[in-house]
Scaffold this active site. Structure first.
Site, short mmCIF file in Angstrom:
data_model
loop_
_atom_site.label_atom_id
_atom_site.label_comp_id
_atom_site.label_asym_id
_atom_site.label_seq_id
_atom_site.Cartn_x
_atom_site.Cartn_y
_atom_site.Cartn_z
N ASP A 9 0.87 -1.18 0.00
CA ASP A 9 0.00 0.00 0.00
C ASP A 9 0.91 1.23 0.00
O ASP A 9 2.13 1.14 -0.21
CB ASP A 9 -1.01 -0.04 1.16
N CYS A 66 3.25 -2.82 4.00
CA CYS A 66 2.38 -1.69 4.35
C CYS A 66 3.15 -0.84 5.35
O CYS A 66 4.37 -0.93 5.43
CB CYS A 66 1.02 -2.15 4.86
N THR A 68 3.13 -0.92 8.69
CA THR A 68 3.68 -1.72 9.79
C THR A 68 3.96 -3.18 9.40
O THR A 68 4.65 -3.88 10.14
CB THR A 68 2.66 -1.78 10.96
N HIS A 99 10.57 -22.66 11.22
CA HIS A 99 9.60 -23.29 12.12
C HIS A 99 8.16 -23.17 11.68
O HIS A 99 7.36 -24.05 11.98
CB HIS A 99 9.74 -22.68 13.53
N HIS A 134 8.06 -29.60 13.65
CA HIS A 134 7.30 -28.41 13.27
C HIS A 134 6.16 -28.74 12.29
O HIS A 134 5.20 -27.99 12.18
CB HIS A 134 8.22 -27.35 12.68
C1 RB5 Z 1 -1.91 3.06 6.21
O1 RB5 Z 1 -1.94 4.37 6.70
C2 RB5 Z 1 -1.52 2.09 7.30
O2 RB5 Z 1 -2.56 1.95 8.20
C3 RB5 Z 1 -1.14 0.76 6.69
O3 RB5 Z 1 -0.08 0.94 5.81
C4 RB5 Z 1 -0.68 -0.33 7.64
O4 RB5 Z 1 0.31 0.14 8.50
C5 RB5 Z 1 -1.71 -1.08 8.33
O5 RB5 Z 1 -1.43 -2.05 9.06
#
Ligand code: RB5
Length: 149
Positions: A9, A66, A68, A99, A134
């Site tokens: 994203d 993304c 995070t 694992h 595993h």
């Molecule tokens: C987008 O702003 C952000 O929420 C997305 O990239 C991500 O971090 C969601 O988990």
């Protein structure tokens, strides 16, 4: 193991583009599900087609980026057969292959730098599943998919 699906994203565009280049330089065939330029997008809309292509065997592994790595992993793990792991350190990227037999690596463009991301991608690509004790744990994950359709 040669075919890789990738997507991002707006929180992971620069990282995704660098990973695509890196994987191509390493000789992988990369299917890029976008996004291709900076605009806001909902991460499930990218995670779903990438995860479907891995679950269907069209691509052997996937990478999702993304902000995070967490949103992408939550969405990708809704697809049967997907074991998506959000990683931001070397140990996790290696052991989720050893694992967990993870088939999608999720990274956070706002958590780690591009250099670290490329190192985690290499560990993820180059580490084989250990099997043994595993395997039955992976089978138990798969059994949950059957019990909770
Ligand atoms: C987008 O702003 C952000 O929420 C997305 O990239 C991500 O971090 C969601 O988990």
């Amino acid at each position: 193991m040669n075919k890789i699906a990738i997507g991002c994203d707006h929180g992971g565009l620069e990282h995704k583009n660098a990973i695509v280049e890196h994987l191509k330089e390493r000789g992988f065939t990369v299917k890029d599900f976008g996004i291709y330029e900076a605009h806001s997008v909902d991460y499930p809309d990218i995670a779903y087609p990438v995860a479907k292509s891995v679950a269907a065997g069209e691509n052997e592994r996937g990478i999702l980026v993304c902000g995070t790595g967490i949103g992408m992993s939550l969405a990708a793990n809704k697809v049967k057969g997907i074991r998506a792991a959000a990683c931001s350190d070397h140990f996790s990227a290696k052991y989720t292959r050893l694992h967990n037999d993870a088939n999608i690596l999720c990274l956070g463009g706002r958590v780690i730098g591009i250099g670290t991301a490329l190192e985690l991608v290499d560990l993820f690509m180059d580490t084989a599943f250990e099997g043994g004790r595993h395997s039955k744990r992976i089978e138990k994950i798969t059994a949950i998919e059957v019990q909770e359709p």
